[in-house]
Design a protein around this motif. Structure first.
Motif, PDB file in Angstrom:
ATOM      1  N   TYR A 221       6.531   4.115  -1.204  1.00  0.00           N
ATOM      2  CA  TYR A 221       6.932   3.270  -2.389  1.00  0.00           C
ATOM      3  C   TYR A 221       6.434   2.344  -2.833  1.00  0.00           C
ATOM      4  O   TYR A 221       6.268   2.646  -4.351  1.00  0.00           O
ATOM      5  CB  TYR A 221       8.636   2.855  -1.962  1.00  0.00           C
ATOM      6  N   THR A 222       5.623   1.269  -2.158  1.00  0.00           N
ATOM      7  CA  THR A 222       4.724   0.773  -2.897  1.00  0.00           C
ATOM      8  C   THR A 222       3.443   1.548  -2.678  1.00  0.00           C
ATOM      9  O   THR A 222       3.288   0.693  -4.391  1.00  0.00           O
ATOM     10  CB  THR A 222       3.990   0.023  -1.326  1.00  0.00           C
ATOM     11  N   VAL A 223       2.754   2.458  -2.576  1.00  0.00           N
ATOM     12  CA  VAL A 223       1.718   3.033  -3.197  1.00  0.00           C
ATOM     13  C   VAL A 223       2.227   3.208  -4.532  1.00  0.00           C
ATOM     14  O   VAL A 223       1.486   3.393  -5.527  1.00  0.00           O
ATOM     15  CB  VAL A 223       1.236   3.828  -2.427  1.00  0.00           C
ATOM     16  N   ALA A 224       3.134   4.121  -4.598  1.00  0.00           N
ATOM     17  CA  ALA A 224       3.560   4.639  -5.949  1.00  0.00           C
ATOM     18  C   ALA A 224       3.858   3.225  -7.011  1.00  0.00           C
ATOM     19  O   ALA A 224       3.758   3.913  -8.448  1.00  0.00           O
ATOM     20  CB  ALA A 224       4.781   5.109  -6.197  1.00  0.00           C
ATOM     21  N   PHE A 225       4.603   1.914  -6.508  1.00  0.00           N
ATOM     22  CA  PHE A 225       4.799   1.475  -7.414  1.00  0.00           C
ATOM     23  C   PHE A 225       3.219   0.470  -7.707  1.00  0.00           C
ATOM     24  O   PHE A 225       3.537   0.114  -8.989  1.00  0.00           O
ATOM     25  CB  PHE A 225       5.754  -0.407  -7.222  1.00  0.00           C
ATOM     26  N   ARG A 226       2.685  -0.164  -7.442  1.00  0.00           N
ATOM     27  CA  ARG A 226       1.072  -0.385  -7.605  1.00  0.00           C
ATOM     28  C   ARG A 226       0.158   0.583  -8.164  1.00  0.00           C
ATOM     29  O   ARG A 226      -0.556   0.420  -9.476  1.00  0.00           O
ATOM     30  CB  ARG A 226       0.019  -0.624  -5.845  1.00  0.00           C
ATOM     31  N   VAL A 227       0.348   2.086  -8.169  1.00  0.00           N
ATOM     32  CA  VAL A 227      -0.447   2.910  -9.266  1.00  0.00           C
ATOM     33  C   VAL A 227       0.359   2.419 -10.492  1.00  0.00           C
ATOM     34  O   VAL A 227      -0.083   2.739 -10.986  1.00  0.00           O
ATOM     35  CB  VAL A 227      -0.154   4.663  -8.731  1.00  0.00           C
ATOM     36  N   ALA A 228       1.720   2.286 -10.379  1.00  0.00           N
ATOM     37  CA  ALA A 228       2.350   2.407 -11.482  1.00  0.00           C
ATOM     38  C   ALA A 228       1.767   0.305 -12.025  1.00  0.00           C
ATOM     39  O   ALA A 228       1.326   0.745 -13.340  1.00  0.00           O
ATOM     40  CB  ALA A 228       4.096   2.400 -11.193  1.00  0.00           C
ATOM     41  N   SER A 229       1.862  -0.174 -11.058  1.00  0.00           N
ATOM     42  CA  SER A 229       1.263  -1.508 -11.648  1.00  0.00           C
ATOM     43  C   SER A 229       0.308  -1.213 -12.683  1.00  0.00           C
ATOM     44  O   SER A 229      -0.166  -2.176 -13.433  1.00  0.00           O
ATOM     45  CB  SER A 229       1.985  -2.480 -10.416  1.00  0.00           C
ATOM     46  N   ILE A 230      -1.254  -0.873 -12.236  1.00  0.00           N
ATOM     47  CA  ILE A 230      -1.967  -0.544 -12.574  1.00  0.00           C
ATOM     48  C   ILE A 230      -2.012   0.100 -13.718  1.00  0.00           C
ATOM     49  O   ILE A 230      -2.553  -0.877 -15.025  1.00  0.00           O
ATOM     50  CB  ILE A 230      -3.374   0.032 -11.477  1.00  0.00           C
ATOM     51  N   PHE A 231      -1.298   0.525 -14.492  1.00  0.00           N
ATOM     52  CA  PHE A 231      -1.024   1.397 -15.912  1.00  0.00           C
ATOM     53  C   PHE A 231      -0.231   0.085 -16.452  1.00  0.00           C
ATOM     54  O   PHE A 231      -1.023   0.097 -17.529  1.00  0.00           O
ATOM     55  CB  PHE A 231      -0.097   2.754 -15.940  1.00  0.00           C
TER      56      PHE A 231
ATOM     57  N   ILE B  44       1.864  11.933 -14.857  1.00  0.00           N
ATOM     58  CA  ILE B  44       1.030  13.275 -15.309  1.00  0.00           C
ATOM     59  C   ILE B  44       0.032  13.063 -13.458  1.00  0.00           C
ATOM     60  O   ILE B  44      -0.241  13.963 -12.802  1.00  0.00           O
ATOM     61  CB  ILE B  44      -0.534  12.845 -16.417  1.00  0.00           C
ATOM     62  N   VAL B  45      -0.652  11.883 -13.645  1.00  0.00           N
ATOM     63  CA  VAL B  45      -1.523  11.103 -12.018  1.00  0.00           C
ATOM     64  C   VAL B  45      -0.095  11.437 -10.785  1.00  0.00           C
ATOM     65  O   VAL B  45      -0.636  12.212  -9.976  1.00  0.00           O
ATOM     66  CB  VAL B  45      -1.523  10.007 -12.346  1.00  0.00           C
TER      67      VAL B  45
ATOM     68  N   PHE C 197      -0.999  13.624  -7.803  1.00  0.00           N
ATOM     69  CA  PHE C 197      -2.386  13.745  -7.775  1.00  0.00           C
ATOM     70  C   PHE C 197      -2.306  12.432  -6.446  1.00  0.00           C
ATOM     71  O   PHE C 197      -3.360  12.136  -5.414  1.00  0.00           O
ATOM     72  CB  PHE C 197      -3.392  13.831  -8.009  1.00  0.00           C
ATOM     73  N   VAL C 198      -1.028  12.014  -6.019  1.00  0.00           N
ATOM     74  CA  VAL C 198      -1.519  10.293  -4.843  1.00  0.00           C
ATOM     75  C   VAL C 198      -1.610  11.380  -3.665  1.00  0.00           C
ATOM     76  O   VAL C 198      -2.151  10.429  -3.383  1.00  0.00           O
ATOM     77  CB  VAL C 198       0.033  10.096  -5.435  1.00  0.00           C
ATOM     78  N   PRO C 199      -0.938  11.845  -2.779  1.00  0.00           N
ATOM     79  CA  PRO C 199      -1.335  12.484  -1.954  1.00  0.00           C
ATOM     80  C   PRO C 199      -2.701  13.157  -1.604  1.00  0.00           C
ATOM     81  O   PRO C 199      -3.600  12.690  -0.177  1.00  0.00           O
ATOM     82  CB  PRO C 199       0.005  13.439  -1.477  1.00  0.00           C
ATOM     83  N   LEU C 200      -3.170  13.242  -2.488  1.00  0.00           N
ATOM     84  CA  LEU C 200      -4.998  13.790  -2.633  1.00  0.00           C
ATOM     85  C   LEU C 200      -5.300  12.554  -2.022  1.00  0.00           C
ATOM     86  O   LEU C 200      -6.299  12.492  -1.679  1.00  0.00           O
ATOM     87  CB  LEU C 200      -4.629  14.949  -3.413  1.00  0.00           C
TER      88      LEU C 200
ATOM     89  N   CYS D 248       8.714   9.334  -6.237  1.00  0.00           N
ATOM     90  CA  CYS D 248       8.653   7.419  -6.642  1.00  0.00           C
ATOM     91  C   CYS D 248       8.133   7.291  -8.062  1.00  0.00           C
ATOM     92  O   CYS D 248       8.321   6.698  -8.478  1.00  0.00           O
ATOM     93  CB  CYS D 248       8.619   6.437  -5.549  1.00  0.00           C
ATOM     94  N   LEU D 249       7.064   7.575  -7.948  1.00  0.00           N
ATOM     95  CA  LEU D 249       6.242   7.560  -9.828  1.00  0.00           C
ATOM     96  C   LEU D 249       6.426   8.096 -10.177  1.00  0.00           C
ATOM     97  O   LEU D 249       6.413   7.625 -11.718  1.00  0.00           O
ATOM     98  CB  LEU D 249       4.674   7.940  -8.845  1.00  0.00           C
ATOM     99  N   LEU D 250       7.528   9.660 -10.543  1.00  0.00           N
ATOM    100  CA  LEU D 250       7.559  10.231 -11.710  1.00  0.00           C
ATOM    101  C   LEU D 250       9.102   9.592 -12.040  1.00  0.00           C
ATOM    102  O   LEU D 250       9.244   9.193 -13.129  1.00  0.00           O
ATOM    103  CB  LEU D 250       8.196  11.301 -10.999  1.00  0.00           C
ATOM    104  N   LEU D 251      10.202   8.775 -10.623  1.00  0.00           N
ATOM    105  CA  LEU D 251      11.239   7.579 -11.246  1.00  0.00           C
ATOM    106  C   LEU D 251      10.459   6.830 -12.121  1.00  0.00           C
ATOM    107  O   LEU D 251      11.333   6.109 -12.842  1.00  0.00           O
ATOM    108  CB  LEU D 251      11.808   7.875  -9.974  1.00  0.00           C
TER     109      LEU D 251
END
Length: 422
Positions: free
Chosen positions: A260-270, A319-320, A323-326, A338-341
């Motif tokens: 979950y934190t990886v998803a949230f940190r990616v969203a936070s970057i945006f 859109i991103v 690609f998170v697992p890659l 989580c990121l889609l949500l």
């Protein structure tokens, strides 16, 4: 288009506010790249389980971090916006306030971790994390606020990147050296990078504005009293984005927190460019307070830009997501959902931040604080109720629901205030 219009368009140059917003956006764009690199390095190095424990421990520090300078960054901005000659005195005030309050919070955070959390890092790593997040980083953030208040956009863009850059370089050096990927080693690199970033940030402010005027600073008691409303609002407005990770660590375990934190940190970057826009605008809105038409026009323009960007950022997050697992490894497959949500969050974040900033600029900080404290209580209650039932998705759902409730409340307050002025 007429030739005169074309010449006017070609000769257009943004004003100081526009330039500072552009510098701030560029700085936060660069910071976003740096933080993305940091996230990629540490998450792949530690793995899902190790990163989850590290991220959950960092979240505990972030929960208290907005209290560390006790509102001195906003207090500094307000004073300098009205009197440029007070800048060095307010810089000294911010550093002293951060040192005293941050030091007390370090002790409190280490104690809470030892006494209340059953999944935690050992004492020394927890202490280093607390020092990094509650003393070193807040002091560097005060340096950024100092540059923003002086409307030195380029300097603020540089300063805001220094701590993340120091942490990323330190983490990269540790990884390249072949040290085992453990949360304890990650904490040491995190701390050393924070030290480097703070030293560099203070050096930039010294070059821009000189050294702190220690003898002219506000008395500590007066500074704490004036900063209280800002501190309460800061901790409530920021911490309800982090409390879910602490609760998740205790309820679901480290692996769930890692994804979950990886998803949230990616969203936070945006959403980082939104923070740049708000930081660049706040001194101007404070200076225009009382000039109804100018203040309203500036706020309306900022709101439209923020909402437009928030919508685009949400689409980009969607859109991103696949690609998170890659990027981060196959162990982070659950982060996609989580990121889609979380993809609607940038738009809601933009709306809330603009409305809250308008209340701050119009001397209604206490009202803002009450609403954001209520939001913190709401998101914590929702997570406690939903995490055992829905798993990781509960954190995203709770965050979005809270953003909607808080934003609508702030919107009603801003509308009521505007109607009363008219």
């Amino acid at each position: 288009m007429r030739k005169s219009d074309a010449r006017r368009w070609m000769s257009y140059r943004p004003g100081r506010l526009g330039r500072n917003a552009l510098f701030g956006t560029a700085g936060l764009g660069l910071r976003a790249v740096i933080q993305a690199a940091y996230l990629l390095i540490v998450s792949r190095w530690l793995g899902v389980q190790g990163y989850g424990l590290f991220a959950g421990s960092v979240a505990l520090v972030i929960l208290a971090a907005p209290l560390a300078n006790w509102g001195s960054s906003v207090l500094l901005t307000r004073h300098i916006a009205r009197d440029r000659g007070s800048s060095r005195a307010m810089w000294a005030t911010a550093l002293v306030q951060t040192g005293v309050i941050g030091g007390l919070l370090v002790l409190a955070t280490v104690s809470v971790s030892a006494l209340l959390l059953h999944q935690r890092l050992p004492f020394v790593p927890t202490l280093l994390l607390a020092l990094s997040g509650l003393l070193l980083l807040p002091a560097a953030q005060a340096a950024t606020s100092q540059c923003y208040a002086l409307e030195r956009g380029l300097a603020s863009a540089i300063v805001m990147c220094l701590v993340p850059l120091g942490r990323t370089l330190a983490m990269l050096a540790v990884v390249v050296s072949g040290v085992a990927g453990t949360p304890g080693h990650a904490v040491i690199a995190h701390f050393m990078g924070s030290v480097f970033g703070l030293v560099a940030a203070v050096s930039v402010v010294a070059a821009v504005d000189g050294f702190p005027a220690w003898d002219s600073r506000l008395p500590l008691r007066a500074a704490i009293r004036r900063g209280t409303a800002y501190a309460v609002s800061n901790v409530a407005g920021t911490s309800y984005q982090e409390v879910d990770k602490i609760l998740m660590l205790q309820i679901l375990g480290a692996a769930a927190v890692g994804s979950y934190t990886v998803a949230f940190r990616v969203a936070s970057i945006f959403v980082l460019p939104l923070s740049a826009l708000i930081s660049a605008t706040l001194p101007r809105l404070m200076a225009l307070h009382g000039s109804t038409s100018s203040n309203s026009d500036t706020f309306r323009a900022v709101l439209l830009v923020a909402l437009g960007y928030g919508l685009l950022a949400g689409v980009a997050a969607w859109i991103v997501a696949p690609f998170v697992p890659l990027l981060f490894g196959s162990g982070y497959g659950d982060a996609v959902h989580c990121l889609l949500l979380l993809s609607p969050w940038p738009l809601l974040f933009a709306w809330r931040q603009c409305l809250a900033t308008d209340l701050t600029a119009s001397d209604r900080q206490r009202v803002r604080s009450v609403v954001e404290v209520a939001g913190f209580v709401l998101v914590m209650a929702l997570n406690i109720i939903l995490l055992p039932r829905l798993g990781k998705a509960a954190a995203a759902i709770s965050l979005l629901a809270t953003e909607v409730v808080v934003s609508m409340t702030l919107w009603a307050l801003v509308r009521a205030s505007t109607a009363a002025v008219r």
